[in-house]
Design a protein around this motif. Structure first.
Motif, PDB file in Angstrom:
ATOM      1  N   LYS A  18      -8.542  -7.444 -36.892  1.00  0.00           N
ATOM      2  CA  LYS A  18      -8.576  -7.812 -35.311  1.00  0.00           C
ATOM      3  C   LYS A  18      -9.543  -7.008 -34.478  1.00  0.00           C
ATOM      4  O   LYS A  18     -10.930  -7.571 -34.524  1.00  0.00           O
ATOM      5  CB  LYS A  18      -7.185  -7.654 -34.983  1.00  0.00           C
ATOM      6  CG  LYS A  18      -6.176  -7.769 -35.474  1.00  0.00           C
ATOM      7  CD  LYS A  18      -5.856  -9.424 -35.877  1.00  0.00           C
ATOM      8  CE  LYS A  18      -4.542  -9.813 -36.823  1.00  0.00           C
ATOM      9  NZ  LYS A  18      -4.444 -11.153 -37.178  1.00  0.00           N
ATOM     10  N   TYR A  73      -2.915 -12.789 -27.376  1.00  0.00           N
ATOM     11  CA  TYR A  73      -1.832 -13.641 -27.396  1.00  0.00           C
ATOM     12  C   TYR A  73      -1.035 -14.026 -26.341  1.00  0.00           C
ATOM     13  O   TYR A  73      -0.853 -12.841 -24.910  1.00  0.00           O
ATOM     14  CB  TYR A  73      -0.176 -13.249 -28.140  1.00  0.00           C
ATOM     15  CG  TYR A  73      -1.238 -13.216 -30.030  1.00  0.00           C
ATOM     16  CD1 TYR A  73      -1.309 -14.056 -30.452  1.00  0.00           C
ATOM     17  CD2 TYR A  73      -1.283 -11.777 -30.313  1.00  0.00           C
ATOM     18  CE1 TYR A  73      -2.032 -14.252 -31.449  1.00  0.00           C
ATOM     19  CE2 TYR A  73      -1.652 -11.450 -31.457  1.00  0.00           C
ATOM     20  CZ  TYR A  73      -1.869 -13.138 -32.346  1.00  0.00           C
ATOM     21  OH  TYR A  73      -2.674 -12.617 -33.634  1.00  0.00           O
ATOM     22  N   THR A 121       2.452 -19.058 -38.613  1.00  0.00           N
ATOM     23  CA  THR A 121       1.299 -19.211 -38.306  1.00  0.00           C
ATOM     24  C   THR A 121       0.510 -19.666 -39.770  1.00  0.00           C
ATOM     25  O   THR A 121      -0.562 -20.047 -38.908  1.00  0.00           O
ATOM     26  CB  THR A 121       0.858 -17.400 -38.367  1.00  0.00           C
ATOM     27  OG1 THR A 121       1.043 -16.768 -39.312  1.00  0.00           O
ATOM     28  CG2 THR A 121       1.499 -16.903 -37.027  1.00  0.00           C
ATOM     29  N   LEU A 122      -0.019 -19.260 -40.622  1.00  0.00           N
ATOM     30  CA  LEU A 122      -0.469 -19.857 -41.845  1.00  0.00           C
ATOM     31  C   LEU A 122      -0.388 -21.177 -41.718  1.00  0.00           C
ATOM     32  O   LEU A 122      -0.639 -21.955 -42.145  1.00  0.00           O
ATOM     33  CB  LEU A 122       0.098 -18.831 -42.506  1.00  0.00           C
ATOM     34  CG  LEU A 122      -0.896 -17.274 -43.173  1.00  0.00           C
ATOM     35  CD1 LEU A 122      -0.869 -16.554 -44.036  1.00  0.00           C
ATOM     36  CD2 LEU A 122      -2.441 -17.125 -42.269  1.00  0.00           C
ATOM     37  N   ALA A 167      -3.781 -21.537 -32.313  1.00  0.00           N
ATOM     38  CA  ALA A 167      -2.545 -20.896 -33.749  1.00  0.00           C
ATOM     39  C   ALA A 167      -3.066 -19.423 -33.959  1.00  0.00           C
ATOM     40  O   ALA A 167      -2.190 -18.785 -33.152  1.00  0.00           O
ATOM     41  CB  ALA A 167      -2.427 -22.315 -34.487  1.00  0.00           C
ATOM     42  N   THR A 168      -3.841 -19.813 -34.627  1.00  0.00           N
ATOM     43  CA  THR A 168      -4.032 -18.600 -35.381  1.00  0.00           C
ATOM     44  C   THR A 168      -4.404 -17.175 -34.695  1.00  0.00           C
ATOM     45  O   THR A 168      -5.083 -18.098 -33.771  1.00  0.00           O
ATOM     46  CB  THR A 168      -4.295 -18.917 -37.290  1.00  0.00           C
ATOM     47  OG1 THR A 168      -4.196 -19.307 -37.446  1.00  0.00           O
ATOM     48  CG2 THR A 168      -4.229 -17.350 -37.989  1.00  0.00           C
ATOM     49  N   GLY A 169      -4.409 -15.764 -35.065  1.00  0.00           N
ATOM     50  CA  GLY A 169      -3.968 -14.580 -34.368  1.00  0.00           C
ATOM     51  C   GLY A 169      -5.589 -14.271 -35.201  1.00  0.00           C
ATOM     52  O   GLY A 169      -5.562 -13.853 -35.789  1.00  0.00           O
ATOM     53  N   LYS A 196      -1.085  -7.183 -43.572  1.00  0.00           N
ATOM     54  CA  LYS A 196       0.470  -7.278 -44.665  1.00  0.00           C
ATOM     55  C   LYS A 196       0.746  -6.603 -45.375  1.00  0.00           C
ATOM     56  O   LYS A 196       1.800  -6.492 -45.232  1.00  0.00           O
ATOM     57  CB  LYS A 196      -0.082  -9.098 -44.505  1.00  0.00           C
ATOM     58  CG  LYS A 196       0.821  -9.528 -44.147  1.00  0.00           C
ATOM     59  CD  LYS A 196       0.397 -10.959 -44.666  1.00  0.00           C
ATOM     60  CE  LYS A 196       1.061 -12.097 -43.083  1.00  0.00           C
ATOM     61  NZ  LYS A 196       0.647 -13.612 -43.825  1.00  0.00           N
ATOM     62  N   ARG A 217       3.450 -19.394 -28.224  1.00  0.00           N
ATOM     63  CA  ARG A 217       2.702 -18.555 -28.461  1.00  0.00           C
ATOM     64  C   ARG A 217       1.439 -19.485 -28.420  1.00  0.00           C
ATOM     65  O   ARG A 217       1.302 -19.894 -29.508  1.00  0.00           O
ATOM     66  CB  ARG A 217       2.598 -17.706 -30.204  1.00  0.00           C
ATOM     67  CG  ARG A 217       1.345 -16.042 -30.167  1.00  0.00           C
ATOM     68  CD  ARG A 217       1.198 -16.112 -30.983  1.00  0.00           C
ATOM     69  NE  ARG A 217       0.498 -16.182 -32.008  1.00  0.00           N
ATOM     70  CZ  ARG A 217       0.714 -16.012 -33.307  1.00  0.00           C
ATOM     71  NH1 ARG A 217       0.730 -14.306 -33.404  1.00  0.00           N
ATOM     72  NH2 ARG A 217      -0.391 -17.065 -33.958  1.00  0.00           N
ATOM     73  N   ASN A 246       1.883  -8.298 -31.226  1.00  0.00           N
ATOM     74  CA  ASN A 246       2.086  -9.853 -31.591  1.00  0.00           C
ATOM     75  C   ASN A 246       3.158 -10.539 -32.100  1.00  0.00           C
ATOM     76  O   ASN A 246       4.250  -9.891 -32.203  1.00  0.00           O
ATOM     77  CB  ASN A 246       1.042 -10.161 -32.847  1.00  0.00           C
ATOM     78  CG  ASN A 246       1.284 -11.218 -33.195  1.00  0.00           C
ATOM     79  OD1 ASN A 246       1.155 -12.167 -32.861  1.00  0.00           O
ATOM     80  ND2 ASN A 246       0.750 -11.625 -34.416  1.00  0.00           N
ATOM     81  N   SER A 292       5.352 -17.995 -43.807  1.00  0.00           N
ATOM     82  CA  SER A 292       5.252 -18.130 -42.423  1.00  0.00           C
ATOM     83  C   SER A 292       4.504 -19.122 -41.715  1.00  0.00           C
ATOM     84  O   SER A 292       3.050 -19.389 -42.309  1.00  0.00           O
ATOM     85  CB  SER A 292       3.563 -16.778 -43.168  1.00  0.00           C
ATOM     86  OG  SER A 292       2.658 -17.076 -41.715  1.00  0.00           O
ATOM     87  N   TRP A 348       6.526  -9.915 -34.759  1.00  0.00           N
ATOM     88  CA  TRP A 348       6.078 -11.238 -35.782  1.00  0.00           C
ATOM     89  C   TRP A 348       6.409 -11.584 -37.058  1.00  0.00           C
ATOM     90  O   TRP A 348       7.215 -11.018 -37.479  1.00  0.00           O
ATOM     91  CB  TRP A 348       4.839 -10.640 -36.178  1.00  0.00           C
ATOM     92  CG  TRP A 348       3.771 -11.026 -37.443  1.00  0.00           C
ATOM     93  CD1 TRP A 348       2.782 -12.520 -37.095  1.00  0.00           C
ATOM     94  CD2 TRP A 348       2.759 -10.644 -38.027  1.00  0.00           C
ATOM     95  NE1 TRP A 348       2.521 -12.526 -37.978  1.00  0.00           N
ATOM     96  CE2 TRP A 348       2.178 -10.921 -38.879  1.00  0.00           C
ATOM     97  CE3 TRP A 348       2.959  -9.038 -38.745  1.00  0.00           C
ATOM     98  CZ2 TRP A 348       1.426 -10.943 -40.807  1.00  0.00           C
ATOM     99  CZ3 TRP A 348       2.174  -8.786 -40.220  1.00  0.00           C
ATOM    100  CH2 TRP A 348       1.609  -9.810 -40.732  1.00  0.00           C
ATOM    101  N   TYR A 384      -3.674  -3.736 -33.216  1.00  0.00           N
ATOM    102  CA  TYR A 384      -4.711  -4.430 -32.034  1.00  0.00           C
ATOM    103  C   TYR A 384      -4.606  -3.460 -31.121  1.00  0.00           C
ATOM    104  O   TYR A 384      -4.697  -3.567 -29.990  1.00  0.00           O
ATOM    105  CB  TYR A 384      -3.705  -5.054 -31.223  1.00  0.00           C
ATOM    106  CG  TYR A 384      -2.974  -6.751 -32.180  1.00  0.00           C
ATOM    107  CD1 TYR A 384      -4.090  -7.753 -31.967  1.00  0.00           C
ATOM    108  CD2 TYR A 384      -2.086  -6.800 -32.853  1.00  0.00           C
ATOM    109  CE1 TYR A 384      -4.024  -9.121 -32.722  1.00  0.00           C
ATOM    110  CE2 TYR A 384      -1.611  -8.363 -33.955  1.00  0.00           C
ATOM    111  CZ  TYR A 384      -2.903  -9.144 -33.356  1.00  0.00           C
ATOM    112  OH  TYR A 384      -2.745 -10.079 -34.365  1.00  0.00           O
TER     113      TYR A 384
HETATM  114  N1  GLU Z   1      -1.391 -11.929 -37.665  1.00  0.00           N
HETATM  115  C1  GLU Z   1      -2.004 -13.598 -37.337  1.00  0.00           C
HETATM  116  C2  GLU Z   1      -1.044 -14.051 -36.553  1.00  0.00           C
HETATM  117  O1  GLU Z   1      -0.011 -14.033 -35.812  1.00  0.00           O
HETATM  118  C3  GLU Z   1      -3.009 -14.006 -38.265  1.00  0.00           C
HETATM  119  C4  GLU Z   1      -1.980 -14.988 -39.866  1.00  0.00           C
HETATM  120  C5  GLU Z   1      -0.511 -14.048 -39.796  1.00  0.00           C
HETATM  121  O2  GLU Z   1      -0.714 -13.270 -41.304  1.00  0.00           O
HETATM  122  O3  GLU Z   1       0.325 -13.994 -39.385  1.00  0.00           O
HETATM  123  O4  GLU Z   1      -1.591 -14.900 -36.219  1.00  0.00           O
END
Ligand code: GLU
Length: 398
Positions: free
Chosen positions: A238, A324, A16-17, A37-39, A101, A373, A175, A14, A125, A206
């Motif tokens: 969220k 975002y 994002t992580l 960065a991270t949501g 998730k 993003r 997202n 991932s 996403w 969201y």
């Molecule tokens: N959903 C959020 C993001 O897109 C959290 C991180 C993830 O799980 O991807 O940043």
């Protein structure tokens, strides 16, 4: 050595992580990193939610729960989405998982047979495509252009359907784009799904974060023939700034709920019990904090949108919801930034992080290689500083 799983080996980590971990490491090393960065909402969660978790621990509510979640949480989740979205789910149709998730995984596990196709609108996403692959399915991408407000049309959906198509994954508000489908646009997509007998995983995590007084419509609220083929995904991360508590849930017809609960019973057994008590309080207690956070996000969105569009060479469209914004970097391709030739969003995000210590997420992994993003779930001070750095960075383009 024998070959390890082909499915698992094909999965990409991932983004994002990964960016989040890198930014946190840079911060720990004392670097002045600004994180877009991270949501993850920067707010602390309301006190009443913390108190509920502490009380659960103190009173010994720390044993296993039913795999589908505590009955009181299933009821709180049903009551919340029914009241907010005009739905009519019974608690037995709600299944709680360890984050939205994980709810998506449960939904895909329940629906996909090997080789089934899952239609995913891009930009998407980053987890959707990988989750589909891990569950034995084949992601089929339908591109939504920026000029179409990053939304796919019914005609595009229709054209992507084959005899292998099993489902559509629709994230609304989206997202990474922040765009919101109107009731009419959803209706048109739903008609295609009904006509072709497709399931829909409607990720609505969201839904509380919508701006400009726009109206959110839940996919399942479009009628009985839509509801019966929809697995609605939601959660507390969220709306209540509860990302680390890992509580998500699905709402779906009962036979699908049973299949998902069976899968969960063999994977996590159930989400952490104290998190479930905190989520009951989040969903059923006073909701003023949610609206207060929404208003702050809307102000931040307005500032970041104005600042980006004041910079020559980049732009963004105004998002309707989530937190975002999509920076369009197409005009910078071929130029040199921070010593790096920019070919796509990966190059831009890396050069921006290295040169200006600003962490953003490249949308290459989101099916949108010309976009970066920015999450504005961060303070106004960080937003202003980040935009100053963005301006200087882009001015340095050769
Ligand atoms: N959903 C959020 C993001 O897109 C959290 C991180 C993830 O799980 O991807 O940043």
């Amino acid at each position: 050595m024998k070959e390890i799983s082909r499915i698992a080996s094909a999965v990409v980590a991932s983004t994002t992580l990964a960016v989040d971990a890198l930014a946190k490491q840079m911060k720990a090393e004392g670097k002045d990193v600004l994180v877009f960065a991270t949501g993850e909402p920067d707010f602390d969660k309301p006190e009443r939610i913390k108190a509920a978790a502490i009380e659960a621990i103190k009173s010994g509510q720390t044993k296993y729960t039913a795999a589908a979640g505590l009955p009181a949480l299933r009821k709180a989740a049903a009551d919340r989405i029914n009241a907010d979205c005009g739905l009519n789910y019974a608690p037995e149709e709600i299944v709680v998982a360890s984050g939205a998730k994980h709810s998506i995984f449960a939904a895909l596990m329940a629906l996909l047979n090997p080789g089934d196709e899952a239609i995913i609108p891009a930009p998407y996403w980053v987890t959707y495509t990988e989750a589909v692959k891990m569950c034995g399915g084949v992601p089929v991408i339908v591109e939504a252009k920026e000029s179409a407000s990053f939304k796919i049309t019914a005609e595009q959906l229709e054209a992507a359907v084959t005899d292998k198509t099993k489902l559509l994954i629709l994230n609304n508000p989206s997202n990474p784009t922040g765009m919101l489908y109107s009731r009419e646009e959803l209706r048109a997509l739903a008609d295609v799904c009904v006509r072709h007998d497709l399931y829909v995983i409607a990720d609505e995590v969201y839904y509380r974060l919508v701006y400009d007084n726009k109206q959110f419509t839940s996919f399942a609220a479009l009628g009985d023939e839509v509801r019966e083929r929809t697995i609605l995904v939601n959660g507390v991360s969220k709306s209540y700034a509860m990302t680390g508590w890992r509580i998500g849930f699905t709402a779906s017809p009962r036979h699908l709920a049973t299949v998902m609960a069976n899968y969960l019973s063999h994977s996590t057994s159930a989400p952490a019990t104290m998190s479930q008590y905190a989520a009951i309080e989040a969903l059923s207690g006073p909701q003023d904090d949610v609206e207060a956070m929404r208003k702050v996000f809307e102000e931040r969105r307005n500032v970041i949108y104005r600042r980006i569009n004041a910079i020559d060479g980049v732009s963004c469209i105004l998002p309707d919801g989530a937190f975002y914004v999509m920076l369009n970097i197409a005009g910078l391709k071929g130029k040199k930034l921070g010593g790096r030739v920019i070919r796509d969003a990966d190059d831009f995000a890396l050069a921006f992080l290295e040169t200006s210590s600003v962490a953003t997420v490249s949308c290459v992994g989101f099916g949108a290689p010309d976009f970066v993003r920015f999450s504005y779930a961060t303070s106004m001070e960080t937003i202003e500083k980040g935009m100053d750095r963005l301006e200087a960075f882009i001015r340095s383009a050769e």
